[in-house]
Design a protein around this motif. Structure first.
Motif, PDB file in Angstrom:
ATOM      1  N   LEU A  37       0.808  -1.227   0.000  1.00  0.00           N
ATOM      2  CA  LEU A  37       0.000   0.000   0.000  1.00  0.00           C
ATOM      3  C   LEU A  37       0.837   1.271   0.000  1.00  0.00           C
ATOM      4  CD1 LEU A  37      -2.875  -1.083   2.416  1.00  0.00           C
ATOM      5  CD2 LEU A  37      -2.744  -1.238  -0.084  1.00  0.00           C
ATOM      6  N   THR A  38       2.131   1.144  -0.287  1.00  0.00           N
ATOM      7  CA  THR A  38       2.983   2.328  -0.376  1.00  0.00           C
ATOM      8  C   THR A  38       2.437   3.319  -1.398  1.00  0.00           C
ATOM      9  OG1 THR A  38       4.909   0.971   0.176  1.00  0.00           O
ATOM     10  CG2 THR A  38       5.353   3.130  -0.776  1.00  0.00           C
ATOM     11  N   HIS A  39       1.807   2.801  -2.446  1.00  0.00           N
ATOM     12  CA  HIS A  39       1.317   3.670  -3.519  1.00  0.00           C
ATOM     13  C   HIS A  39       0.242   4.641  -3.046  1.00  0.00           C
ATOM     14  CE1 HIS A  39      -1.872   0.602  -3.545  1.00  0.00           C
ATOM     15  NE2 HIS A  39      -2.631   1.524  -4.099  1.00  0.00           N
ATOM     16  N   GLU A  40      -0.373   4.376  -1.898  1.00  0.00           N
ATOM     17  CA  GLU A  40      -1.433   5.269  -1.427  1.00  0.00           C
ATOM     18  C   GLU A  40      -0.950   6.709  -1.274  1.00  0.00           C
ATOM     19  OE1 GLU A  40      -4.277   2.165   1.109  1.00  0.00           O
ATOM     20  OE2 GLU A  40      -3.174   3.745   2.146  1.00  0.00           O
ATOM     21  N   THR A  41       0.301   6.873  -0.863  1.00  0.00           N
ATOM     22  CA  THR A  41       0.856   8.212  -0.676  1.00  0.00           C
ATOM     23  C   THR A  41       0.780   9.021  -1.963  1.00  0.00           C
ATOM     24  OG1 THR A  41       2.371   7.376   1.011  1.00  0.00           O
ATOM     25  CG2 THR A  41       2.932   9.501   0.013  1.00  0.00           C
ATOM     26  N   TYR A  42       0.883   8.350  -3.099  1.00  0.00           N
ATOM     27  CA  TYR A  42       1.004   9.044  -4.375  1.00  0.00           C
ATOM     28  C   TYR A  42      -0.267   8.939  -5.226  1.00  0.00           C
ATOM     29  CZ  TYR A  42       5.699   8.547  -2.636  1.00  0.00           C
ATOM     30  OH  TYR A  42       6.809   8.592  -1.812  1.00  0.00           O
ATOM     31  N   VAL A  43      -0.859   7.761  -5.291  1.00  0.00           N
ATOM     32  CA  VAL A  43      -2.046   7.575  -6.132  1.00  0.00           C
ATOM     33  C   VAL A  43      -3.300   8.126  -5.455  1.00  0.00           C
ATOM     34  CG1 VAL A  43      -3.464   5.866  -7.349  1.00  0.00           C
ATOM     35  CG2 VAL A  43      -0.990   5.539  -7.183  1.00  0.00           C
ATOM     36  N   HIS A  44      -3.358   8.025  -4.115  1.00  0.00           N
ATOM     37  CA  HIS A  44      -4.558   8.427  -3.375  1.00  0.00           C
ATOM     38  C   HIS A  44      -4.258   9.563  -2.395  1.00  0.00           C
ATOM     39  CE1 HIS A  44      -5.987   4.742  -5.128  1.00  0.00           C
ATOM     40  NE2 HIS A  44      -5.214   3.988  -4.367  1.00  0.00           N
ATOM     41  N   ALA A  45      -3.489  10.535  -2.858  1.00  0.00           N
ATOM     42  CA  ALA A  45      -3.020  11.611  -1.969  1.00  0.00           C
ATOM     43  C   ALA A  45      -4.158  12.421  -1.359  1.00  0.00           C
ATOM     44  CB  ALA A  45      -2.083  12.538  -2.745  1.00  0.00           C
ATOM     45  N   SER A  46      -5.292  12.503  -2.039  1.00  0.00           N
ATOM     46  CA  SER A  46      -6.374  13.369  -1.555  1.00  0.00           C
ATOM     47  C   SER A  46      -7.374  12.645  -0.660  1.00  0.00           C
ATOM     48  CB  SER A  46      -7.123  13.980  -2.748  1.00  0.00           C
ATOM     49  OG  SER A  46      -7.749  12.961  -3.512  1.00  0.00           O
ATOM     50  N   SER A  47      -7.169  11.337  -0.409  1.00  0.00           N
ATOM     51  CA  SER A  47      -8.173  10.586   0.335  1.00  0.00           C
ATOM     52  C   SER A  47      -7.567   9.762   1.480  1.00  0.00           C
ATOM     53  CB  SER A  47      -8.949   9.674  -0.619  1.00  0.00           C
ATOM     54  OG  SER A  47      -8.057   8.852  -1.366  1.00  0.00           O
ATOM     55  N   ILE A  48      -6.806   8.726   1.142  1.00  0.00           N
ATOM     56  CA  ILE A  48      -6.247   7.852   2.172  1.00  0.00           C
ATOM     57  C   ILE A  48      -4.731   7.920   2.237  1.00  0.00           C
ATOM     58  CG2 ILE A  48      -8.176   6.221   2.171  1.00  0.00           C
ATOM     59  CD1 ILE A  48      -6.600   4.455   0.274  1.00  0.00           C
ATOM     60  N   GLY A  49      -4.124   8.641   1.310  1.00  0.00           N
ATOM     61  CA  GLY A  49      -2.674   8.716   1.270  1.00  0.00           C
ATOM     62  C   GLY A  49      -2.104   9.735   2.247  1.00  0.00           C
ATOM     63  N   GLN A  50      -0.895   9.479   2.742  1.00  0.00           N
ATOM     64  CA  GLN A  50      -0.157  10.424   3.557  1.00  0.00           C
ATOM     65  C   GLN A  50       1.303   9.985   3.586  1.00  0.00           C
ATOM     66  OE1 GLN A  50      -2.293   8.515   7.439  1.00  0.00           O
ATOM     67  NE2 GLN A  50      -1.246  10.436   7.808  1.00  0.00           N
ATOM     68  N   LYS A  51       2.192  10.941   3.800  1.00  0.00           N
ATOM     69  CA  LYS A  51       3.626  10.674   3.690  1.00  0.00           C
ATOM     70  C   LYS A  51       4.107   9.644   4.709  1.00  0.00           C
ATOM     71  CE  LYS A  51       4.840  14.673   6.587  1.00  0.00           C
ATOM     72  NZ  LYS A  51       5.326  13.900   7.727  1.00  0.00           N
ATOM     73  N   GLU A  52       3.400   9.524   5.832  1.00  0.00           N
ATOM     74  CA  GLU A  52       3.838   8.576   6.867  1.00  0.00           C
ATOM     75  C   GLU A  52       3.767   7.119   6.389  1.00  0.00           C
ATOM     76  OE1 GLU A  52       2.554  12.271   9.080  1.00  0.00           O
ATOM     77  OE2 GLU A  52       1.742  11.046   7.436  1.00  0.00           O
ATOM     78  N   ILE A  53       2.981   6.869   5.335  1.00  0.00           N
ATOM     79  CA  ILE A  53       2.846   5.490   4.856  1.00  0.00           C
ATOM     80  C   ILE A  53       4.178   4.973   4.336  1.00  0.00           C
ATOM     81  CG2 ILE A  53       1.768   3.990   3.135  1.00  0.00           C
ATOM     82  CD1 ILE A  53      -0.730   5.710   3.333  1.00  0.00           C
ATOM     83  N   ASP A  54       4.774   5.697   3.396  1.00  0.00           N
ATOM     84  CA  ASP A  54       6.022   5.186   2.838  1.00  0.00           C
ATOM     85  C   ASP A  54       7.230   5.511   3.707  1.00  0.00           C
ATOM     86  OD1 ASP A  54       5.957   7.856   2.249  1.00  0.00           O
ATOM     87  OD2 ASP A  54       6.568   7.669   0.162  1.00  0.00           O
ATOM     88  N   GLU A  55       6.993   6.156   4.836  1.00  0.00           N
ATOM     89  CA  GLU A  55       8.078   6.391   5.799  1.00  0.00           C
ATOM     90  C   GLU A  55       8.068   5.342   6.910  1.00  0.00           C
ATOM     91  OE1 GLU A  55       7.376  10.345   7.154  1.00  0.00           O
ATOM     92  OE2 GLU A  55       8.235  11.310   5.375  1.00  0.00           O
ATOM     93  N   SER A  56       7.088   4.425   6.865  1.00  0.00           N
ATOM     94  CA  SER A  56       6.952   3.392   7.896  1.00  0.00           C
ATOM     95  C   SER A  56       7.339   2.036   7.315  1.00  0.00           C
ATOM     96  CB  SER A  56       5.514   3.339   8.424  1.00  0.00           C
ATOM     97  OG  SER A  56       5.116   4.608   8.936  1.00  0.00           O
ATOM     98  N   PRO A  57       8.104   1.240   8.059  1.00  0.00           N
ATOM     99  CA  PRO A  57       8.547  -0.068   7.543  1.00  0.00           C
ATOM    100  C   PRO A  57       7.383  -1.044   7.385  1.00  0.00           C
ATOM    101  CG  PRO A  57       9.111   0.168   9.875  1.00  0.00           C
ATOM    102  CD  PRO A  57       8.607   1.505   9.429  1.00  0.00           C
TER     103      PRO A  57
END
Length: 372
Positions: free
Chosen positions: A159-179
């Motif tokens: 679900l790393t892609h959420e930060t980029y594909v779904h930035a306006s809804s479920i994405g946030q930078k903390e997703i791809d910053e978390s292992p």
């Protein structure tokens, strides 16, 4: 052996229950099999090869009459066993039997077994506990996507892609910053990601408000993606007020759901995607169910373009060796399980064919002269 990309001896979701009415059949291709689904009686479902033995017309373009599937071309009637029953002014009972498929209606879905019908066992249909309880509500939909079904599994198991594909809804930078942690046991793969003391993104802020919780305070967020064969992914997601236990927090401090993903191959590069969300808060609020369905449908629509263009690129560059990173482990391990199941299926099929050939061999004997 053929380059088979999906198991066939498995239960796949072929349709939602409401897609099949009492008068009109539904034609759908599942794992390369063209199938006509129809209802012989209310609350019953049947599935036969979508091929009329008279002139090859699609049976799904016909209609249902007295429990039989009527071809819309010349009126030939077929039963749920695949046998021709009647045709106006014609004797057709000797026509070859069309293939009939094991089919089961359960949990609001139509499940079909596209492979060896002798192996179909309804006890193998996965149990969906959220579908059996009044404490849960479910809303979902269906997309037809022009991509290899395994690309969707890759997408959902990372679900790393959420930060980029779904930035306006479920994405946030903390997703791809978390292992990400990936575990595999038997035929199951689980990828997990936990984020502590962060602010909830817009979708989860709305979920907190819907559950009567403050949406402007730090939360602990989790994503637990679970792959099971042949191609199902259930994702346990949610947020809880920070410091209340995260994933294990009491219900009064969190909003959580199960993202439901039934991924059904149509062909090698097209698929049916049955998506939805099951939640165990305010289960009787139908307006909330509709709102979540609309929001989730928009989120998954964003994935559609990415996956279809990805498919185009992969076909254009078939020899390119794609990179594999830590975040890809869930998808990679899921693919290995699929490949193992396919090899086992093919080996079993090969053994069966060899046995048939052996049984058909005729003992060789010298020619005899017969005198009259």
């Amino acid at each position: 052996m053929t380059n088979q990309t999906y198991p066939k001896n498995a239960w796949y979701v072929a349709a939602m229950s409401e897609e099949i009415g009492l008068e009109k059949p539904l034609g759908r291709k599942v794992c390369g099999e063209r199938i006509a689904f129809y209802r012989p009686k209310p609350n019953e479902v049947a599935a036969v090869l979508d091929f009329c033995p008279h002139r090859g017309a699609a049976l799904s373009l016909g209609y249902v009459e007295d429990g039989l599937l009527v071809c819309g071309y010349h009126g030939l009637k077929i039963g749920e066993d695949g046998k021709t029953k009647a045709m106006p002014l014609q004797r057709v009972q000797g026509f070859p039997c069309m293939k009939a498929y094991a089919v089961e209606e359960r949990y609001g879905f139509i499940w079909v077994w596209p492979g060896d019908q002798s192996q179909a066992d309804t006890s193998l249909i996965p149990r969906l506990e959220w579908a059996e309880s009044d404490d849960w509500a479910y809303g979902g939909g269906l997309y037809h996507i022009k991509c290899d079904y395994r690309l969707m599994i890759d997408n959902l198991m990372d679900l790393t892609h959420e930060t980029y594909v779904h930035a306006s809804s479920i994405g946030q930078k903390e997703i791809d910053e978390s292992p990400v942690s990936t575990q595999s046991e038997g035929d199951e793969v689980i990828t997990s990601r936990y984020m502590e003391n962060i602010m909830a993104p817009p979708f989860w802020q709305a979920a907190l408000r819907a559950n009567g919780l403050a949406d402007d305070v730090p939360v602990d967020r989790w994503q637990r993606c679970r792959f099971t064969p042949p191609s199902n992914v259930m994702i346990d997601v949610g947020v809880a007020h920070a410091g209340k236990g995260g994933y294990d927090a009491p219900k009064e401090f969190k909003a959580s759901s199960i993202v439901v993903d039934f991924i059904t191959p149509e062909s090698d590069d097209t698929m049916w995607y049955f998506w939805g969300m099951a939640r165990n808060f305010k289960a009787d609020d139908s307006a909330l169910t509709d709102s979540i369905r609309e929001g989730q449908g928009g989120i998954f629509q964003e994935d559609l373009d990415v996956l279809e263009y990805q498919q185009v690129n992969l076909k254009a560059f078939p020899d390119y060796d794609l990179l594999k990173l830590d975040i890809d482990a869930g998808g990679v391990q899921s693919r290995r399980i699929i490949e193992r199941i396919i090899r086992k299926e093919q080996d079993s099929s090969k053994l069966s064919k060899n046995a048939i050939v052996s049984d058909l061999k005729v003992e060789e004997r010298p020619l005899q002269t017969i005198s009259f």
